[in-house]
Motif scaffolding. Structure first.
Motif, PDB file in Angstrom:
ATOM      1  N   LYS A 127       0.887  -1.179   0.000  1.00 45.36           N
ATOM      2  CA  LYS A 127       0.000   0.000   0.000  1.00 45.36           C
ATOM      3  C   LYS A 127       0.920   1.222   0.000  1.00 45.36           C
ATOM      4  CE  LYS A 127      -1.958   0.665   3.889  1.00 45.36           C
ATOM      5  NZ  LYS A 127      -2.757   0.282   5.061  1.00 45.36           N
ATOM      6  N   ARG A 151       5.326  -1.260   5.514  1.00 43.54           N
ATOM      7  CA  ARG A 151       4.135  -0.817   6.263  1.00 43.54           C
ATOM      8  C   ARG A 151       3.514  -2.083   6.885  1.00 43.54           C
ATOM      9  NH1 ARG A 151       0.679   3.658   3.139  1.00 43.54           N
ATOM     10  NH2 ARG A 151      -0.248   3.704   5.212  1.00 43.54           N
ATOM     11  N   SER A 152       2.367  -2.530   6.360  1.00 46.66           N
ATOM     12  CA  SER A 152       1.796  -3.774   6.900  1.00 46.66           C
ATOM     13  C   SER A 152       2.316  -4.993   6.138  1.00 46.66           C
ATOM     14  CB  SER A 152       0.266  -3.731   6.834  1.00 46.66           C
ATOM     15  OG  SER A 152      -0.213  -2.812   7.779  1.00 46.66           O
ATOM     16  N   ALA A 166       7.311   1.301   9.119  1.00 46.28           N
ATOM     17  CA  ALA A 166       6.916   2.704   9.189  1.00 46.28           C
ATOM     18  C   ALA A 166       5.487   2.767   9.699  1.00 46.28           C
ATOM     19  CB  ALA A 166       7.042   3.356   7.817  1.00 46.28           C
ATOM     20  N   GLY A 167       5.343   2.739  10.998  1.00 43.22           N
ATOM     21  CA  GLY A 167       4.028   2.703  11.630  1.00 43.22           C
ATOM     22  C   GLY A 167       4.171   2.179  13.042  1.00 43.22           C
ATOM     23  N   ALA A 168       3.034   1.861  13.656  1.00 44.76           N
ATOM     24  CA  ALA A 168       3.052   1.488  15.077  1.00 44.76           C
ATOM     25  C   ALA A 168       3.088  -0.029  15.289  1.00 44.76           C
ATOM     26  CB  ALA A 168       1.824   2.086  15.762  1.00 44.76           C
ATOM     27  N   ASN A 203       2.064   8.078  13.054  1.00 40.73           N
ATOM     28  CA  ASN A 203       0.805   8.141  12.294  1.00 40.73           C
ATOM     29  C   ASN A 203      -0.417   8.183  13.211  1.00 40.73           C
ATOM     30  OD1 ASN A 203       0.516   5.508  13.178  1.00 40.73           O
ATOM     31  ND2 ASN A 203       1.147   4.579  11.243  1.00 40.73           N
ATOM     32  N   ARG A 260      -6.580  -3.829  15.217  1.00 38.58           N
ATOM     33  CA  ARG A 260      -6.428  -4.975  14.312  1.00 38.58           C
ATOM     34  C   ARG A 260      -7.694  -5.810  14.383  1.00 38.58           C
ATOM     35  NH1 ARG A 260      -2.848  -2.299  12.921  1.00 38.58           N
ATOM     36  NH2 ARG A 260      -0.627  -2.764  12.694  1.00 38.58           N
ATOM     37  N   LYS A 307      -7.137  -1.099   4.830  1.00 38.43           N
ATOM     38  CA  LYS A 307      -6.745  -0.423   6.079  1.00 38.43           C
ATOM     39  C   LYS A 307      -6.261   0.991   5.765  1.00 38.43           C
ATOM     40  CE  LYS A 307      -3.593  -2.340   8.921  1.00 38.43           C
ATOM     41  NZ  LYS A 307      -2.512  -1.563   9.545  1.00 38.43           N
TER      42      LYS A 307
HETATM   43  C1  3PG Z   1      -0.001   0.978  12.159  1.00 42.68           C
HETATM   44  O1  3PG Z   1       0.123  -0.052  12.847  1.00 42.68           O
HETATM   45  O2  3PG Z   1       0.862   1.864  12.140  1.00 42.68           O
HETATM   46  C2  3PG Z   1      -1.281   1.219  11.402  1.00 42.68           C
HETATM   47  O3  3PG Z   1      -2.130   0.128  11.506  1.00 42.68           O
HETATM   48  C3  3PG Z   1      -1.048   1.627   9.969  1.00 42.68           C
HETATM   49  O4  3PG Z   1      -0.749   0.569   9.102  1.00 42.68           O
HETATM   50  P1  3PG Z   1      -0.406   0.821   7.560  1.00 42.68           P
HETATM   51  O5  3PG Z   1       0.931   1.438   7.484  1.00 42.68           O
HETATM   52  O6  3PG Z   1      -0.476  -0.520   6.912  1.00 42.68           O
HETATM   53  O7  3PG Z   1      -1.440   1.741   7.006  1.00 42.68           O
END
Ligand code: 3PG
Length: 307
Positions: free
Chosen positions: A10, A56-57, A77-79, A103, A225, A272
């Motif tokens: 994505k 990302r995911s 790059a995210g949580a 984010n 999730r 997502k």
């Molecule tokens: C995260 O864990 O940072 C979010 O769920 C965002 O996920 P993404 O980068 O796939 O949009």
């Protein structure tokens, strides 16, 4: 030359990709791009000569790590980092990191946006309700939970939070009501917003007992999730409580059944999209490439999650 792969099924906004390229080139690194890929084999090929990967995911499992012979670091790059096999990364001597907080505003705005959308009957022209004066329970009070609290308070909601990892004073300083148990959280909250990670402890943990104890009308908001919700119980609650709605960033596995039977009581994003803003992409992307440069140049492992 250090090779950095940006592998995002994505894709990030173009602006974020531009910044990542700029920082990489300033550091003298080569950057390659794998976006919108549909086959795992494409990722397996792309990681072959990468020293670092930003994802990302995207799934980084043992097979991907086996293929990535030169890999030293992977940055999500995210949580949430439930998409990385941390044990396999450690076994391969690969450092895994996330970029916490980068984010979170985007995700918080989506959670609130979905709540308004549902409270206003999905903008169908009929009379809805307001968020003001309603109770909101935050199941976990990390970066996203905190942002949701701040926005919700602006709307005049009464906010409660449960988080065993955050000191009570920190929650209360934000003007949020601390609760000691999950039972108390669900019993008090007409809206519950989930901000827990997906792991062995939380998968399927949002169950009938919690959801059936929510005051009427009840709305569960899931920008965490989908796996954390017990879907068998979710369907039972839909049947037993006509006042119950479920709003989720991505469809649950039982989406077809919900769509068929419970019209008007759900909203699912097609993909997502909590973190799908230009701002969040820039923040998370920049943090990721900077963490990679700091890792190679200074040995900085501050955001490592596979210790
Ligand atoms: C995260 O864990 O940072 C979010 O769920 C965002 O996920 P993404 O980068 O796939 O949009």
């Amino acid at each position: 030359m250090t090779k950095v792969l940006l592998a995002t099924e994505k894709p990030f906004a173009a602006e974020a990709v531009g910044y990542i390229k700029e920082i990489a080139s300033q550091a003298g690194y080569e950057i390659s791009l794998l976006e919108k890929y549909t086959e795992k084999s494409d990722l397996l090929k792309a990681v072959e000569d990468a020293d670092a990967v930003i994802i990302r995911s995207d799934i980084v499992d043992a097979e991907v790590l086996d293929a990535a012979k030169k890999l030293k670091i992977v940055v999500r790059a995210g949580a949430g980092y439930d998409n990385i096999d941390l044990a396999a990364a450690s076994k391969h001597n690969v450092v895994a990191m996330n970029t916490p907080g980068q984010n979170s505003n985007a995700v918080a705005e989506l959670a609130i946006g979905m709540m308004i959308f549902q409270a206003r009957k999905q903008f169908n022209g009929k009379s809805g309700s307001e968020l003001k004066g309603k109770t909101l329970g935050l199941h976990a009070y990390g970066n996203v939970g905190k942002s949701v609290a701040s926005i919700a308070k602006g709307f005049g909601m009464e906010v409660f939070a449960f988080d065993p990892y955050i000191p009570r004073e920190q929650i209360e300083t934000d003007g949020v009501n601390w609760v000691a148990t999950t039972d108390e959280l669900y019993t008090k909250s007409q809206y519950v917003s989930l901000h827990i990670p997906a792991n062995a402890e939380t998968r399927n943990s949002i169950n009938y007992q919690y959801l059936s104890s929510m005051p009427k009308p009840a709305t569960l908001v899931n920008t965490a999730r989908k796996e954390v919700v017990n879907e068998e119980d979710l369907l039972k609650v839909f049947v037993d409580r006509p006042d119950f709605s479920y709003l989720s960033d991505v469809e649950p596995a039982c989406a077809a059944e919900i769509k068929e039977k419970f019209s008007g009581r759900y909203f699912f994003t097609p993909k997502k999209m909590g973190a799908q803003t230009e701002e969040a992409n820039v923040n998370a992307g920049l943090a990721a490439i900077k963490q990679i440069v700091n890792f190679f140049e200074k040995g900085d492992v501050r955001f490592q999650v596979n210790k």
